[in-house]
Write a protein that holds these residues in place. Structure first.
Motif, PDB file in Angstrom:
ATOM      1  N   UNK A  57       4.648   5.013   2.246  1.00  0.00           N
ATOM      2  CA  UNK A  57       4.632   4.349   0.921  1.00  0.00           C
ATOM      3  C   UNK A  57       3.347   3.894   0.783  1.00  0.00           C
ATOM      4  N   UNK A  58       2.603   4.133  -0.449  1.00  0.00           N
ATOM      5  CA  UNK A  58       1.191   3.575  -0.523  1.00  0.00           C
ATOM      6  C   UNK A  58       0.905   3.183  -2.144  1.00  0.00           C
ATOM      7  N   UNK A  59       0.174   2.445  -2.366  1.00  0.00           N
ATOM      8  CA  UNK A  59      -0.348   1.981  -3.564  1.00  0.00           C
ATOM      9  C   UNK A  59      -1.702   2.475  -4.010  1.00  0.00           C
ATOM     10  N   UNK A  60      -2.080   2.293  -5.374  1.00  0.00           N
ATOM     11  CA  UNK A  60      -3.277   2.814  -5.882  1.00  0.00           C
ATOM     12  C   UNK A  60      -3.443   4.284  -6.159  1.00  0.00           C
ATOM     13  N   UNK A  61      -4.217   4.875  -6.973  1.00  0.00           N
ATOM     14  CA  UNK A  61      -4.580   6.195  -7.206  1.00  0.00           C
ATOM     15  C   UNK A  61      -5.137   7.090  -6.131  1.00  0.00           C
ATOM     16  N   UNK A  62      -5.911   6.694  -5.327  1.00  0.00           N
ATOM     17  CA  UNK A  62      -6.534   7.305  -4.302  1.00  0.00           C
ATOM     18  C   UNK A  62      -5.531   7.579  -3.319  1.00  0.00           C
ATOM     19  N   UNK A  63      -5.023   6.475  -2.992  1.00  0.00           N
ATOM     20  CA  UNK A  63      -3.852   6.547  -1.635  1.00  0.00           C
ATOM     21  C   UNK A  63      -2.777   7.479  -2.131  1.00  0.00           C
TER      22      UNK A  63
ATOM     23  N   UNK B  73      15.168  -0.278  -1.906  1.00  0.00           N
ATOM     24  CA  UNK B  73      15.257  -1.233  -3.099  1.00  0.00           C
ATOM     25  C   UNK B  73      14.636  -2.792  -2.873  1.00  0.00           C
ATOM     26  N   UNK B  74      14.437  -3.305  -1.691  1.00  0.00           N
ATOM     27  CA  UNK B  74      14.145  -4.523  -1.645  1.00  0.00           C
ATOM     28  C   UNK B  74      12.551  -4.509  -1.662  1.00  0.00           C
ATOM     29  N   UNK B  75      11.840  -3.538  -1.527  1.00  0.00           N
ATOM     30  CA  UNK B  75      10.306  -3.111  -1.737  1.00  0.00           C
ATOM     31  C   UNK B  75      10.176  -3.089  -3.012  1.00  0.00           C
ATOM     32  N   UNK B  76      10.927  -2.508  -3.916  1.00  0.00           N
ATOM     33  CA  UNK B  76      10.883  -2.283  -5.480  1.00  0.00           C
ATOM     34  C   UNK B  76      11.375  -3.441  -6.421  1.00  0.00           C
ATOM     35  N   UNK B  77      11.738  -4.440  -5.655  1.00  0.00           N
ATOM     36  CA  UNK B  77      12.319  -5.614  -6.553  1.00  0.00           C
ATOM     37  C   UNK B  77      11.447  -6.446  -7.237  1.00  0.00           C
ATOM     38  N   UNK B  78      11.503  -6.600  -8.445  1.00  0.00           N
ATOM     39  CA  UNK B  78      10.403  -7.394  -9.164  1.00  0.00           C
ATOM     40  C   UNK B  78       9.070  -6.544  -9.387  1.00  0.00           C
ATOM     41  N   UNK B  79       9.042  -5.103  -9.413  1.00  0.00           N
ATOM     42  CA  UNK B  79       7.895  -4.505  -9.332  1.00  0.00           C
ATOM     43  C   UNK B  79       7.812  -4.260 -10.929  1.00  0.00           C
TER      44      UNK B  79
ATOM     45  N   UNK C 111       3.181   2.166   5.699  1.00  0.00           N
ATOM     46  CA  UNK C 111       1.925   2.359   4.698  1.00  0.00           C
ATOM     47  C   UNK C 111       0.595   2.903   5.429  1.00  0.00           C
ATOM     48  N   UNK C 112      -0.484   2.500   4.843  1.00  0.00           N
ATOM     49  CA  UNK C 112      -1.720   3.039   5.187  1.00  0.00           C
ATOM     50  C   UNK C 112      -2.493   1.834   5.708  1.00  0.00           C
ATOM     51  N   UNK C 113      -3.185   2.010   6.964  1.00  0.00           N
ATOM     52  CA  UNK C 113      -3.905   0.926   7.465  1.00  0.00           C
ATOM     53  C   UNK C 113      -5.227   0.881   6.599  1.00  0.00           C
ATOM     54  N   UNK C 114      -5.826  -0.323   6.409  1.00  0.00           N
ATOM     55  CA  UNK C 114      -6.870  -0.628   5.634  1.00  0.00           C
ATOM     56  C   UNK C 114      -8.250   0.106   6.175  1.00  0.00           C
ATOM     57  N   UNK C 115      -9.008   0.395   5.270  1.00  0.00           N
ATOM     58  CA  UNK C 115     -10.305   1.061   5.553  1.00  0.00           C
ATOM     59  C   UNK C 115     -11.005   0.397   6.882  1.00  0.00           C
ATOM     60  N   UNK C 116     -11.267   1.134   7.767  1.00  0.00           N
ATOM     61  CA  UNK C 116     -11.950   0.535   8.926  1.00  0.00           C
ATOM     62  C   UNK C 116     -11.077  -0.145  10.036  1.00  0.00           C
ATOM     63  N   UNK C 117      -9.723  -0.500   9.607  1.00  0.00           N
ATOM     64  CA  UNK C 117      -8.759  -0.696  10.437  1.00  0.00           C
ATOM     65  C   UNK C 117      -8.280   0.202  11.589  1.00  0.00           C
ATOM     66  N   UNK C 118      -7.914  -0.120  12.811  1.00  0.00           N
ATOM     67  CA  UNK C 118      -7.573   0.693  13.777  1.00  0.00           C
ATOM     68  C   UNK C 118      -6.122   1.305  13.248  1.00  0.00           C
ATOM     69  N   UNK C 119      -5.688   2.528  14.246  1.00  0.00           N
ATOM     70  CA  UNK C 119      -4.223   2.939  13.951  1.00  0.00           C
ATOM     71  C   UNK C 119      -3.185   2.094  14.057  1.00  0.00           C
TER      72      UNK C 119
ATOM     73  N   UNK D 204       3.012  -7.902  -0.087  1.00  0.00           N
ATOM     74  CA  UNK D 204       2.628  -6.570  -0.534  1.00  0.00           C
ATOM     75  C   UNK D 204       3.878  -5.632  -0.683  1.00  0.00           C
ATOM     76  N   UNK D 205       4.797  -5.717   0.334  1.00  0.00           N
ATOM     77  CA  UNK D 205       5.904  -5.081   0.581  1.00  0.00           C
ATOM     78  C   UNK D 205       7.132  -5.765  -0.395  1.00  0.00           C
TER      79      UNK D 205
END
Length: 510
Positions: free
Chosen positions: A137-143, A177-183, A308-316, A397-398
Motif C-alpha cells: 500500500x502506497x500513497x501519492x502519484x509517483x508511488x 478497513x482499519x487503514x481506510x477508516x476516516x480517509x 508500504x515503501x521505505x522513505x527516500x534514502x532509508x534502508x530496506x 499514516x496508516x
C-alpha cells in the motif's frame, strides 16, 4: 481460530545443562538454538540418521533471540508484499528477479514443513503458520504509478499471477478497513494484494523442530552452554571450548564439523576461528521495536499484512508495515519496525560486542562502510531520538486517528548487518544473509539477517552442500530431498509451482 501451543511445547527447553551428559566426539556441533540450527540438524538427520549431532545454546531456552516471535516480523517473507525486493530501474521498469528468487526459497521452506506434517513429526501446522493476505500500500502519484508497474510485471509471472491491484478506495476498504477508516476521497493511493500470504511464528516452529530432534532422532540440545572458542585439532577437525554458564565448568569437545548459527553472536565467534575466509568481515548492529496494539476491537478489525515503501534514502529494514500476528495462541496487531542503535550483537548480549568485533583485518571495511552509509547513520539517529508521540505520528499514516492509549512500545530483536571488504568503497554494508565456510567445509558460519528465517531451508541446504557433500550427493539423499522438497535442484515450471503450492496449502491447512 486461535490455537494455543500444547503445554509441553510451551514449557520445554529449560534444557539440560549437565555437562557430564555431553559426549566427547561429534560429527557436527551446532552453535545456537534458533531456526537455522534446528533446520540444519533436522535436514541432516533426515538424510543420514546416524550422524552424531550436538546442539549448544548459551541461553536457558531455545528460540529466545532472533527466532522468537516478538523479535521478528513473522511475515513469511515470500516477496508478495515487500517492495524492496522489486527495485525500479533507470528506465522506470520494475525488476522482479529478486522477488522470484525469494518466493521460490519460501515455497521450499513450506514444502519442508509440509513434509514434516505428512510424516506426523509436526502434529498441528496451525500452531506455527496461518493464512494472512499480503498487501502493498502506497500513497501519492509517483508511488502509486510504481506499484502499478510492479503489479504489471508480477502479474505476468506464474508465481504471482493471482496478484490484484487497485486505486479504488472502496476496494481497499474491503482489503484493510482499519487503514481506510476516516480517509477523504481525494487522497491518492494504490494497493496490491495476494491472498496466499502467511503469518509464521518462528519461535513455535523452532521449538517443535528441536522437539523432533530430541524425541525422534536422539539429538541432544544443551542450554546454558556458551561456546567460547573453536580451534583446529590434530586428531579431529575442531576442538570446541564450552563453558557451562551455571557451574562455570569448561569442557573441550571434538567435532568433524561445526556450524555457527548464533544470530548476531556468530561474528564474534567466527573471528576466533583460524580460517582465512573470515578475514575482512565486520558487523553493524541494529536494534528494533514495535508499536503493539492493546485494543482488542482494533485487533479484530485488521486481518492483513500491509507493507508500504521505505522513505527516500532509508534502508530496506525501515519498510513500515501494519501486521496481523499470532503469538502464544492470540491474535495481535503490530506496527513498525522502528530502528535503534545498540552496540550489542544479541538482545541478551554485551555492550562491548561492537567494539570487540573491530579487528585490524576489518577496520578498513568498517570505516568504508560507515563513510558510504551516512544516510543510514542519519536514519538511525532520527529513529533513536523518536519519542512515543513521534512513533504514533508514523502509525497515523496508516491508522489516521490512532489513539495513544491503544498502543505500547515493545522491543524487537537485535540484528547484525554484514560488512565486508569492497575494492572500490573499502567496505560495503550488505543486507541479507551469507554463509562463510572454510575451504574444506568443515566449519560454516551464517552471518546477516532478513529474510533469514523464511528462507532457512534453502540456506541450510547451502550449508549442507559445503559441509556434507558426501551426504547430499548420494542417490539415496537426492531421492529423499526430491520427496521432501520437489523444488530442490530443479527449474520450477508453472505446472510444478501450481501443483506444489496446492499440496502445501492442503497439508499446512492454509
Amino acid at each position: 481460530m486461535n490455537v494455543e501451543l500444547p503445554y509441553f511445547y510451551k514449557n520445554m527447553y529449560t534444557m539440560s545443562s549437565d555437562i557430564n551428559k555431553v559426549q566427547k566426539e561429534y560429527d557436527l556441533i551446532c552453535v545456537g538454538g534458533g531456526i537455522m540450527t534446528a533446520t540444519l540438524a533436522l535436514l541432516t538427520k533426515l538424510l543420514k540418521p546416524k550422524t552424531n549431532i550436538l546442539i549448544l545454546e548459551r541461553l536457558d531456552k531455545v528460540a529466545k533471540e532472533s527466532s522468537a516471535a516478538w523479535n521478528n516480523a513473522g511475515t513469511g517473507h515470500s516477496a508478495l508484499c515487500e517492495l524492496n525486493y522489486c527495485p525500479e530501474n533507470s528506465d522506470t521498469t520494475v525488476d522482479i528477479n529478486k522477488a522470484i528468487s525469494i518466493c521460490k526459497q519460501f515455497e521450499i521452506s513450506k514444502q519442508f514443513w509440509a513434509h514434516l506434517v505428512q510424516q506426523n513429526l509436526i502434529k498441528d501446522p496451525s500452531s506455527f503458520i496461518k493464512s494472512v493476505p499480503h498487501h502493498s500500500w502506497v500513497t501519492g502519484t509517483t508511488n502509486s504509478d510504481y506499484l502499478e508497474k510492479r503489479y504489471t510485471a508480477m502479474k505476468d509471472h506464474f508465481m504471482f499471477d493471482t496478484i490484484e491491484f487497485t486505486r479504488q478506495h472502496e476496494k481497499m476498504k474491503e482489503w484493510f478497513p482499519l487503514i481506510m477508516k476516516d480517509r477523504s476521497g481525494d487522497e491518492i493511493m494504490a494497493a496490491s494484494r495476494i491472498d496466499r500470504g502467511t503469518e509464521v511464528n518462528y519461535g513455535s516452529l523452532t521449538k517443535q523442530l528441536f522437539h523432533i530432534l530430541e524425541t525422534d532422532f536422539d539429538t541432544p540440545v544443551h542450554c546454558n552452554m556458551e561456546v567460547q572458542d573453536i580451534d583446529p585439532d590434530e586428531q579431529v577437525e575442531w576442538s570446541v571450548e564450552v563453558k557451562n554458564l551455571i557451574t562455570n565448568e569448561k569442557q573441550y569437545l571434538d567435532a568433524q564439523h561445526v556450524f555457527i548459527g548464533a544470530g548476531g553472536g556468530s561474528l564474534l565467534l567466527l573471528q576466533k576461528v583460524e580460517i582465512d575466509e573470515k578475514e575482512g568481515y565486520g558487523g553493524f548492529p541494529v536494534s528494533g521495536g514495535w508499536l503493539v496494539c492493546k485494543n482488542e476491537d482494533l485487533i479484530t478489525q485488521h486481518l492483513a499484512k500491509v507493507y508500504s515503501k521505505a522513505g527516500i534514502g532509508d534502508p530496506p529494514m525501515s519498510t513500515p508495515h501494519l501486521d496481523t500476528r499470532y503469538i502464544n495462541g492470540k491474535q495481535e496487531l503490530l506496527f513498525g519496525p522502528f530502528a535503534g542503535f545498540s552496540p550489542k550483537f544479541l538482545k541478551e548480549g554485551s555492550n562491548l560486542d561492537l567494539f570487540k568485533s573491530i579487528k585490524t583485518d576489518n577496520l578498513g571495511a568498517m570505516m568504508g562502510a560507515f563513510w558510504h552509509n551516512l544516510p543510514l547513520t542519519k536514519y538511525l539517529i532520527e529513529q533513536v531520538t523518536m519519542s512515543f508521540e513521534d512513533r504514533m505520528e508514523s502509525l497515523r499514516k496508516f491508522i489516521k486517528n490512532a489513539k495513544d492509549e491503544d498502543w505500547e512500545i515493545m522491543d524487537a530483536g537485535q540484528r547484525v548487518q554484514i560488512i565486508k571488504k569492497d575494492d572500490y568503497e573499502g567496505g560495503k554494508l550488505q543486507f541479507g544473509t551469507e554463509v562463510i565456510s572454510s575451504k574444506d567445509g568443515s566449519i560454516t558460519c551464517l552471518l546477516g539477517a532478513s529474510p533469514g528465517a523464511s528462507t532457512a531451508t534453502v540456506i541450510m541446504l547451502e550449508v549442507l552442500e559445503k559441509a556434507f557433500p558426501e551426504i547430499l550427493h548420494t542417490s539415496d539423499a537426492i531421492k529423499k530431498l526430491k520427496d521432501m522438497i520437489p523444488f530442490y535442484d530443479t527449474k520450477v515450471s508453472p505446472e510444478l509451482f501450481d501443483q506444489c503450492l496446492k499440496k502445501a496449502k492442503h497439508i499446512l491447512q492454509l
